[in-house]
Design a protein around this motif. Structure first.
Motif, PDB file in Angstrom:
ATOM      1  N   ARG A  44     -19.519 -61.520 -97.262  1.00  0.00           N
ATOM      2  CA  ARG A  44     -18.468 -62.180 -98.034  1.00  0.00           C
ATOM      3  C   ARG A  44     -18.884 -62.209 -99.502  1.00  0.00           C
ATOM      4  O   ARG A  44     -20.028 -62.489 -99.836  1.00  0.00           O
ATOM      5  CB  ARG A  44     -18.250 -63.583 -97.518  1.00  0.00           C
ATOM      6  CG  ARG A  44     -17.131 -64.365 -98.211  1.00  0.00           C
ATOM      7  CD  ARG A  44     -17.036 -65.763 -97.645  1.00  0.00           C
ATOM      8  NE  ARG A  44     -16.651 -65.754 -96.255  1.00  0.00           N
ATOM      9  CZ  ARG A  44     -17.279 -66.462 -95.312  1.00  0.00           C
ATOM     10  NH1 ARG A  44     -18.301 -67.214 -95.620  1.00  0.00           N
ATOM     11  NH2 ARG A  44     -16.851 -66.403 -94.057  1.00  0.00           N
ATOM     12  N   GLU A  45     -17.937 -61.941-100.381  1.00  0.00           N
ATOM     13  CA  GLU A  45     -18.226 -61.782-101.807  1.00  0.00           C
ATOM     14  C   GLU A  45     -17.434 -62.795-102.615  1.00  0.00           C
ATOM     15  O   GLU A  45     -16.223 -62.937-102.438  1.00  0.00           O
ATOM     16  CB  GLU A  45     -17.853 -60.357-102.236  1.00  0.00           C
ATOM     17  CG  GLU A  45     -18.037 -60.058-103.702  1.00  0.00           C
ATOM     18  CD  GLU A  45     -17.579 -58.653-104.061  1.00  0.00           C
ATOM     19  OE1 GLU A  45     -18.280 -58.001-104.875  1.00  0.00           O
ATOM     20  OE2 GLU A  45     -16.530 -58.210-103.552  1.00  0.00           O
ATOM     21  N   LEU A  46     -18.133 -63.475-103.517  1.00  0.00           N
ATOM     22  CA  LEU A  46     -17.462 -64.373-104.463  1.00  0.00           C
ATOM     23  C   LEU A  46     -16.934 -63.525-105.611  1.00  0.00           C
ATOM     24  O   LEU A  46     -17.712 -62.961-106.373  1.00  0.00           O
ATOM     25  CB  LEU A  46     -18.442 -65.426-104.980  1.00  0.00           C
ATOM     26  CG  LEU A  46     -17.945 -66.375-106.070  1.00  0.00           C
ATOM     27  CD1 LEU A  46     -16.728 -67.158-105.621  1.00  0.00           C
ATOM     28  CD2 LEU A  46     -19.056 -67.322-106.499  1.00  0.00           C
ATOM     29  N   VAL A  47     -15.625 -63.411-105.754  1.00  0.00           N
ATOM     30  CA  VAL A  47     -15.067 -62.527-106.769  1.00  0.00           C
ATOM     31  C   VAL A  47     -14.684 -63.262-108.047  1.00  0.00           C
ATOM     32  O   VAL A  47     -14.686 -62.658-109.113  1.00  0.00           O
ATOM     33  CB  VAL A  47     -13.857 -61.737-106.237  1.00  0.00           C
ATOM     34  CG1 VAL A  47     -14.268 -60.826-105.095  1.00  0.00           C
ATOM     35  CG2 VAL A  47     -12.734 -62.656-105.797  1.00  0.00           C
ATOM     36  N   ALA A  48     -14.355 -64.546-107.943  1.00  0.00           N
ATOM     37  CA  ALA A  48     -13.965 -65.297-109.131  1.00  0.00           C
ATOM     38  C   ALA A  48     -14.184 -66.777-108.871  1.00  0.00           C
ATOM     39  O   ALA A  48     -14.002 -67.235-107.741  1.00  0.00           O
ATOM     40  CB  ALA A  48     -12.513 -65.049-109.499  1.00  0.00           C
ATOM     41  N   ALA A  49     -14.566 -67.497-109.903  1.00  0.00           N
ATOM     42  CA  ALA A  49     -14.775 -68.942-109.767  1.00  0.00           C
ATOM     43  C   ALA A  49     -14.351 -69.631-111.051  1.00  0.00           C
ATOM     44  O   ALA A  49     -14.405 -69.048-112.140  1.00  0.00           O
ATOM     45  CB  ALA A  49     -16.238 -69.250-109.452  1.00  0.00           C
ATOM     46  N   TYR A  59     -16.501 -63.960-113.058  1.00  0.00           N
ATOM     47  CA  TYR A  59     -15.947 -62.887-112.241  1.00  0.00           C
ATOM     48  C   TYR A  59     -17.035 -61.900-111.843  1.00  0.00           C
ATOM     49  O   TYR A  59     -17.967 -61.636-112.618  1.00  0.00           O
ATOM     50  CB  TYR A  59     -14.872 -62.118-113.013  1.00  0.00           C
ATOM     51  CG  TYR A  59     -13.694 -62.951-113.439  1.00  0.00           C
ATOM     52  CD1 TYR A  59     -13.686 -63.598-114.675  1.00  0.00           C
ATOM     53  CD2 TYR A  59     -12.593 -63.109-112.610  1.00  0.00           C
ATOM     54  CE1 TYR A  59     -12.617 -64.384-115.068  1.00  0.00           C
ATOM     55  CE2 TYR A  59     -11.509 -63.879-112.997  1.00  0.00           C
ATOM     56  CZ  TYR A  59     -11.523 -64.518-114.222  1.00  0.00           C
ATOM     57  OH  TYR A  59     -10.462 -65.290-114.611  1.00  0.00           O
ATOM     58  N   VAL A  60     -16.885 -61.324-110.677  1.00  0.00           N
ATOM     59  CA  VAL A  60     -17.755 -60.215-110.295  1.00  0.00           C
ATOM     60  C   VAL A  60     -17.317 -58.990-111.088  1.00  0.00           C
ATOM     61  O   VAL A  60     -16.136 -58.866-111.478  1.00  0.00           O
ATOM     62  CB  VAL A  60     -17.658 -59.977-108.772  1.00  0.00           C
ATOM     63  CG1 VAL A  60     -16.302 -59.430-108.374  1.00  0.00           C
ATOM     64  CG2 VAL A  60     -18.779 -59.097-108.282  1.00  0.00           C
ATOM     65  N   ASP A 104     -23.795 -69.188-103.766  1.00  0.00           N
ATOM     66  CA  ASP A 104     -23.354 -68.758-102.441  1.00  0.00           C
ATOM     67  C   ASP A 104     -23.052 -69.951-101.534  1.00  0.00           C
ATOM     68  O   ASP A 104     -22.524 -69.764-100.437  1.00  0.00           O
ATOM     69  CB  ASP A 104     -24.434 -67.891-101.789  1.00  0.00           C
ATOM     70  CG  ASP A 104     -24.581 -66.539-102.473  1.00  0.00           C
ATOM     71  OD1 ASP A 104     -25.681 -65.964-102.428  1.00  0.00           O
ATOM     72  OD2 ASP A 104     -23.580 -66.066-103.047  1.00  0.00           O
ATOM     73  N   TYR A 105     -23.412 -71.128-101.950  1.00  0.00           N
ATOM     74  CA  TYR A 105     -23.225 -72.309-101.123  1.00  0.00           C
ATOM     75  C   TYR A 105     -21.871 -72.938-101.430  1.00  0.00           C
ATOM     76  O   TYR A 105     -21.482 -73.095-102.586  1.00  0.00           O
ATOM     77  CB  TYR A 105     -24.340 -73.324-101.371  1.00  0.00           C
ATOM     78  CG  TYR A 105     -25.691 -72.825-100.936  1.00  0.00           C
ATOM     79  CD1 TYR A 105     -26.560 -72.239-101.847  1.00  0.00           C
ATOM     80  CD2 TYR A 105     -26.090 -72.915 -99.607  1.00  0.00           C
ATOM     81  CE1 TYR A 105     -27.785 -71.756-101.452  1.00  0.00           C
ATOM     82  CE2 TYR A 105     -27.319 -72.446 -99.197  1.00  0.00           C
ATOM     83  CZ  TYR A 105     -28.164 -71.865-100.123  1.00  0.00           C
ATOM     84  OH  TYR A 105     -29.384 -71.391 -99.727  1.00  0.00           O
ATOM     85  N   VAL A 106     -21.178 -73.305-100.365  1.00  0.00           N
ATOM     86  CA  VAL A 106     -19.872 -73.937-100.517  1.00  0.00           C
ATOM     87  C   VAL A 106     -19.890 -75.285 -99.816  1.00  0.00           C
ATOM     88  O   VAL A 106     -20.710 -75.539 -98.943  1.00  0.00           O
ATOM     89  CB  VAL A 106     -18.739 -73.057 -99.944  1.00  0.00           C
ATOM     90  CG1 VAL A 106     -18.653 -71.748-100.706  1.00  0.00           C
ATOM     91  CG2 VAL A 106     -18.938 -72.810 -98.453  1.00  0.00           C
ATOM     92  N   SER A 107     -18.931 -76.117-100.213  1.00  0.00           N
ATOM     93  CA  SER A 107     -18.962 -77.488 -99.721  1.00  0.00           C
ATOM     94  C   SER A 107     -17.880 -77.802 -98.706  1.00  0.00           C
ATOM     95  O   SER A 107     -17.810 -78.928 -98.216  1.00  0.00           O
ATOM     96  CB  SER A 107     -18.844 -78.451-100.906  1.00  0.00           C
ATOM     97  OG  SER A 107     -17.645 -78.240-101.600  1.00  0.00           O
ATOM     98  N   ARG A 108     -17.054 -76.806 -98.366  1.00  0.00           N
ATOM     99  CA  ARG A 108     -15.944 -77.079 -97.454  1.00  0.00           C
ATOM    100  C   ARG A 108     -15.956 -76.097 -96.291  1.00  0.00           C
ATOM    101  O   ARG A 108     -16.472 -74.981 -96.420  1.00  0.00           O
ATOM    102  CB  ARG A 108     -14.614 -76.964 -98.198  1.00  0.00           C
ATOM    103  CG  ARG A 108     -14.501 -77.888 -99.402  1.00  0.00           C
ATOM    104  CD  ARG A 108     -14.613 -79.328 -99.025  1.00  0.00           C
ATOM    105  NE  ARG A 108     -14.771 -80.196-100.194  1.00  0.00           N
ATOM    106  CZ  ARG A 108     -15.155 -81.457-100.140  1.00  0.00           C
ATOM    107  NH1 ARG A 108     -15.437 -82.025 -98.985  1.00  0.00           N
ATOM    108  NH2 ARG A 108     -15.254 -82.167-101.249  1.00  0.00           N
TER     109      ARG A 108
END
Length: 120
Positions: A44-49, A59-60, A104-108
């Motif tokens: 899984r890739e984080l593309v935007a935050a 952005y990636v 890479d860590y998420v809270s939900r």
């Protein structure tokens, strides 16, 4: 806060759909929001935050200049405007709340995401 992604579908290459990430709960404005994409067999890739206030974004490299992340805290909604889509953008897109814009860590818990299929 529970986060659900909407707005995917079949799009032709070069198309410009907008995805929505809708949050339930009262703490949306206190969370970073990230858009991720998942392709079978790949990480899984984080593309935007985007930060809590919207003042910072990340952005990636593969989507820089084509995707724009934004948020409307009054509507508990974040968006991913996707322009000039390419077949390699085909993926399930999900949203979540990363600990930091590059984390890479998420809270939900993860929702189901929304499938974007780009046809050539």
């Amino acid at each position: 806060v529970q986060l659900q992604a909407f707005g995917g579908g079949l799009v032709q290459a070069g198309g410009s759909p907008r995805l929505s990430c809708v949050a339930s709960g009262s703490r949306f404005s206190k969370n970073n929001i990230g858009w991720y994409r998942q392709v079978p067999g790949k990480t899984r890739e984080l593309v935007a935050a985007i930060s809590e206030s919207g003042s910072s974004t990340r952005y990636v490299d593969s989507v820089k200049g084509r995707f724009t992340i934004s948020r409307d805290n009054a509507k508990n909604t974040a968006y991913l405007q996707m322009n000039n889509l390419k077949p390699e953008d085909t993926a399930v897109y999900l949203c979540n709340s990363p600990w930091a814009l590059d984390s890479d860590y998420v809270s939900r818990p993860w929702g189901q995401g929304t499938l974007v299929t780009v046809s050539s």
